[in-house]
Design a protein around this motif. Structure first.
Motif, mmCIF file in Angstrom:
data_model
loop_
_atom_site.group_PDB
_atom_site.id
_atom_site.type_symbol
_atom_site.label_atom_id
_atom_site.label_comp_id
_atom_site.label_asym_id
_atom_site.label_seq_id
_atom_site.Cartn_x
_atom_site.Cartn_y
_atom_site.Cartn_z
ATOM 1 N N ARG B 123 58.520 29.009 67.817
ATOM 2 C CA ARG B 123 58.325 27.579 67.991
ATOM 3 C C ARG B 123 58.706 27.095 69.395
ATOM 4 N NH1 ARG B 123 57.535 23.458 63.909
ATOM 5 N NH2 ARG B 123 56.863 21.833 65.308
ATOM 6 N N ALA B 124 59.887 27.503 69.869
ATOM 7 C CA ALA B 124 60.352 27.008 71.165
ATOM 8 C C ALA B 124 59.420 27.456 72.288
ATOM 9 C CB ALA B 124 61.782 27.480 71.429
ATOM 10 N N GLU B 125 58.972 28.680 72.200
ATOM 11 C CA GLU B 125 58.058 29.209 73.214
ATOM 12 C C GLU B 125 56.709 28.471 73.156
ATOM 13 O OE1 GLU B 125 58.054 30.963 75.741
ATOM 14 O OE2 GLU B 125 55.964 31.610 76.019
ATOM 15 N N ALA B 126 56.230 28.227 71.939
ATOM 16 C CA ALA B 126 54.959 27.512 71.779
ATOM 17 C C ALA B 126 55.063 26.117 72.389
ATOM 18 C CB ALA B 126 54.595 27.418 70.295
ATOM 19 N N ARG B 127 56.233 25.495 72.165
ATOM 20 C CA ARG B 127 56.427 24.149 72.686
ATOM 21 C C ARG B 127 56.472 24.167 74.212
ATOM 22 N NH1 ARG B 127 61.074 21.669 69.700
ATOM 23 N NH2 ARG B 127 59.558 21.360 68.028
ATOM 24 N N ARG B 128 57.110 25.209 74.751
ATOM 25 C CA ARG B 128 57.206 25.317 76.207
ATOM 26 C C ARG B 128 55.797 25.460 76.807
ATOM 27 N NH1 ARG B 128 56.785 28.458 80.006
ATOM 28 N NH2 ARG B 128 56.177 30.218 78.693
ATOM 29 N N ARG B 129 54.983 26.306 76.157
ATOM 30 C CA ARG B 129 53.612 26.485 76.661
ATOM 31 C C ARG B 129 52.804 25.192 76.545
ATOM 32 N NH1 ARG B 129 51.153 32.022 74.230
ATOM 33 N NH2 ARG B 129 53.052 33.269 74.290
ATOM 34 N N ALA B 130 52.997 24.466 75.457
ATOM 35 C CA ALA B 130 52.270 23.195 75.267
ATOM 36 C C ALA B 130 52.642 22.213 76.377
ATOM 37 C CB ALA B 130 52.585 22.600 73.895
ATOM 38 N N ALA B 131 53.949 22.142 76.691
ATOM 39 C CA ALA B 131 54.396 21.225 77.741
ATOM 40 C C ALA B 131 53.782 21.613 79.079
ATOM 41 C CB ALA B 131 55.924 21.227 77.817
ATOM 42 N N ALA B 132 53.721 22.911 79.348
ATOM 43 C CA ALA B 132 53.145 23.370 80.613
ATOM 44 C C ALA B 132 51.658 23.008 80.687
ATOM 45 C CB ALA B 132 53.332 24.879 80.747
ATOM 46 N N ALA B 133 50.948 23.148 79.552
ATOM 47 C CA ALA B 133 49.516 22.812 79.526
ATOM 48 C C ALA B 133 49.306 21.315 79.751
ATOM 49 C CB ALA B 133 48.906 23.248 78.195
ATOM 50 N N LEU B 134 50.198 20.491 79.171
ATOM 51 C CA LEU B 134 50.076 19.040 79.369
ATOM 52 C C LEU B 134 50.262 18.698 80.845
ATOM 53 C CD1 LEU B 134 51.953 17.502 76.304
ATOM 54 C CD2 LEU B 134 49.492 17.566 76.730
ATOM 55 N N GLU B 135 51.224 19.389 81.480
ATOM 56 C CA GLU B 135 51.448 19.146 82.898
ATOM 57 C C GLU B 135 50.204 19.523 83.708
ATOM 58 O OE1 GLU B 135 55.110 20.965 84.369
ATOM 59 O OE2 GLU B 135 56.050 19.070 83.774
ATOM 60 N N GLU B 136 49.580 20.607 83.296
ATOM 61 C CA GLU B 136 48.401 21.085 84.030
ATOM 62 C C GLU B 136 47.260 20.066 83.997
ATOM 63 O OE1 GLU B 136 47.370 25.063 82.936
ATOM 64 O OE2 GLU B 136 45.689 25.168 84.333
ATOM 65 N N VAL B 137 47.161 19.281 82.925
ATOM 66 C CA VAL B 137 46.098 18.267 82.871
ATOM 67 C C VAL B 137 46.607 16.900 83.328
ATOM 68 C CG1 VAL B 137 44.801 19.450 81.072
ATOM 69 C CG2 VAL B 137 46.513 17.758 80.423
#
Lengths: 270, 338
Positions: B123-137
């Protein structure tokens, strides 16, 4: 000496709770002229349309159409009908604004019956003329809305609005949902009607190309406030306000490159 | 270099009651890795169904023939785990984000669901990746956005969430179906810029579906125009705009009003756009075409190569250069009755 405007709006304001939807809007609309109200979501442009037709009550300011004040609710049916005759509106979605069980001919006939004292033969003649004007043939005007295409429905909605013989027609994103080839047909029809009837338009739109094609003057709104007001050609060729400039720069065209307008550009990635 | 996506002779029929309705007829095109192609057409042209066929998202009962090859795999034959993997590598972003997101779940849950369930990412890793993707857009304060519900976000913000979510599965092809149509123009420009950046930074190939030729031209190297379920022209976007080969492409270019000048009269195309199953025999555009002759109505038109593009009109070589000539001179910004 210029004639009195057909529609004069002064200091118009509308609040929903603490939210100010429209703040201090003023403009004049003259006979046979067209005014665009341009803005993005939340700019208040649709609220302006709703106040002019009487679907919303202004918090302050006046709306004078055909020389008569309409800033307060109508007193009595006759007054309400007269207001309906003077100013009509065509919405974006013709699916939602037509009765699915009523053919175009029946719909237009009903409007004629409510608003004018014509006999059945005259109403039939006028219905035929209106159908011609918007480019619907005999079969189409007698069809149910479900048997018409989106463009034909929107033309029917325009014919219905014209049946009261209004002085002002408000087009609230009326061509936004149409296919490109159909949008051009409807825009041409609207130009013809203006030339033939001397009717005035208020075009509520986010589409600057449509605004350029149909209107003489434009008001640019942002978050309820007017940021720029002037002749459409000048306003689009030489926008003064930064927001108008940003809107203009967002329109794709030859050589256009999309920019991250709302934030500073990201450093180039190599 | 072989193409990332190759579509050949794709025909799609949808079932409506007892009826089979053809919506795409013999479509064929290729997209290379990192390439953006625009797919432009009006209602019923089959442009959305093309995307759905590639993503294997066609409605139940649809009949598909022809071939779709993605990265060497036969897409139409995929099933089970392979199909799920295909759908991860081919991301789709639709017009209305609110129709494709669960309104009672947080953005966090929506974005990380497939990572956690399909790829067993903690979960924590998935959330970290989601946050990074949001930053990318281009979304600021991603941690806050992840805690929010869809109704707390504007349409433009939500569409960026959809794009970020699509990125999480590391797709190689993005099918963008009218994904900026419902957005304000300034937001549209921003989302287009984001898509353009993603293509360059990640080598993401894109099929950009829109009704707006100019918009397609701004981010796509090539543009394909569809009419009544068929491709009528494929060409470099700039050339399609300046020197269209098919009468329909030319008509589309000219029907749009211009933001820089007021035309005395728009070049409307008579009639209305039709779907494949309603189309007449012979050239499907013939009933609306100002250049049509009897032979057009009696002979099916083939897609043939012409000057670096493909066009479905047997008169294309003859009509070339004259298709835009009939346009009335645009007046110089003065309104007719000013």
């Amino acid at each position: 000496m210029p004639e009195d405007p057909i529609l004069a709006v002064r200091g118009l304001r509308k609040q929903f709770g603490a939210h100010v939807a429209v703040d201090d809007l003023s403009f004049d609309l003259h006979r046979g002229r067209s005014l665009a109200v341009v803005g993005e979501s939340g700019s208040g442009k649709t609220t302006v349309a709703r106040m002019i037709v009487g679907l919303e009550r202004p918090a302050a300011g006046t709306i004078v159409a055909c020389g008569r004040d309409r800033s307060r609710p109508a007193r009595g049916g006759a007054e309400r009908k007269r207001r309906g005759r003077e100013v009509q509106i065509v919405f974006q979605d013709p699916y939602a604004s037509l009765d699915p069980r009523q053919s175009g001919a029946v719909l237009v006939d009903e409007v004629l019956r409510v608003h004018h004292d014509h006999d059945a033969a005259t109403r039939r003649r006028i219905t035929g003329e209106l159908a011609d004007l918007v480019g619907l043939d005999q079969r189409q005007i007698n069809a149910l809305p479900r048997d018409l295409s989106g463009g034909q429905r929107q033309r029917l909605a325009i014919a219905r609005a014209l049946a009261t013989d209004p002085r002002v027609l408000i087009l609230d994103e009326s061509v936004a949902a149409l296919d490109v080839s159909i949008q051009a047909q409807v825009l041409n029809v609207l130009a013809d009607i203006r030339d033939e009837r001397g009717i005035s338009y208020i075009l509520i739109s986010h589409d600057l190309a449509v605004v350029r094609q149909l209107t003489d003057d434009a008001v640019v709104m942002r978050k309820g406030a007017v940021v720029e007001h002037g002749p459409t050609g000048r306003l689009l060729d030489d926008p003064q306000h930064p927001y108008t400039r940003m809107l203009r720069a967002s329109v794709p065209g030859p050589g256009w490159k999309p920019a991250r307008t709302l934030r500073p550009a990201a450093p180039p990635s190599s | 270099m072989s193409a990332l996506l190759e579509v050949s002779d794709l025909t799609v029929r949808l079932r409506l009651g007892d009826e089979q309705r053809e919506v795409i007829t013999g479509t064929a095109f290729q997209i290379a890795a990192g390439e953006a192609m625009g797919l432009v057409g009006e209602s019923g042209s089959g442009k959305s169904m093309t995307a759905k066929a590639i993503a294997r998202l066609l409605p139940l009962g649809a009949r598909v023939s022809g071939r779709v090859t993605f990265d060497g795999a036969d897409v139409l034959a995929l099933h089970g785990a392979e199909l799920r993997r295909h759908r991860a590598r081919v991301a789709v972003v639709f017009q209305d984000p609110r129709a494709h997101i669960n309104p009672v779940r947080r953005i966090d849950d929506f974005m990380t669901e497939s990572l956690r369930l399909l790829d067993d990412v903690p979960r924590a890793e998935a959330r970290r990746r989601a946050a990074a993707a949001l930053e990318e857009v281009g979304i600021d304060d991603p941690a806050k956005r992840l805690r929010q519900f869809p109704h707390e976000l504007s349409g433009g913000m939500l569409q960026r969430v959809m794009i970020a979510t699509a990125l999480l599965s590391e797709p190689r092809l993005l099918l963008a179906d009218e994904c900026t149509t419902a957005l304000d123009v300034t937001t549209q420009a921003e989302v287009m810029a984001i898509l353009d950046d993603l293509r360059r930074d990640r080598g993401l190939a894109m099929l950009f579906i829109t009704h707006d030729l100019e918009l397609a031209g701004a981010v796509c190297d090539r543009t394909t125009v569809m009419y009544a379920g068929q491709i009528v022209e494929t060409r470099g976007s700039q050339r399609l705009h300046d020197d269209p080969l098919h009468p329909y492409s030319a008509a589309l270019v000219q029907a749009r009003p211009s933001v820089t000048a007021t035309a005395p009269r728009l070049n409307a195309i008579p009639g209305r756009p039709v779907s494949a199953f309603e189309a007449p025999g012979g050239c499907r555009f013939a009933p609306r075409c100002p250049h049509a002759v009897d032979a057009c109505r009696s002979h099916d038109q083939q897609l043939t190569a012409l000057d670096g593009g493909w066009v479905r009109c047997s008169w294309a070589a003859e009509l070339r250069g004259r298709l835009l000539a009939s346009s009335p001179a645009s007046s110089s910004g003065e309104n007719a009755n000013a």
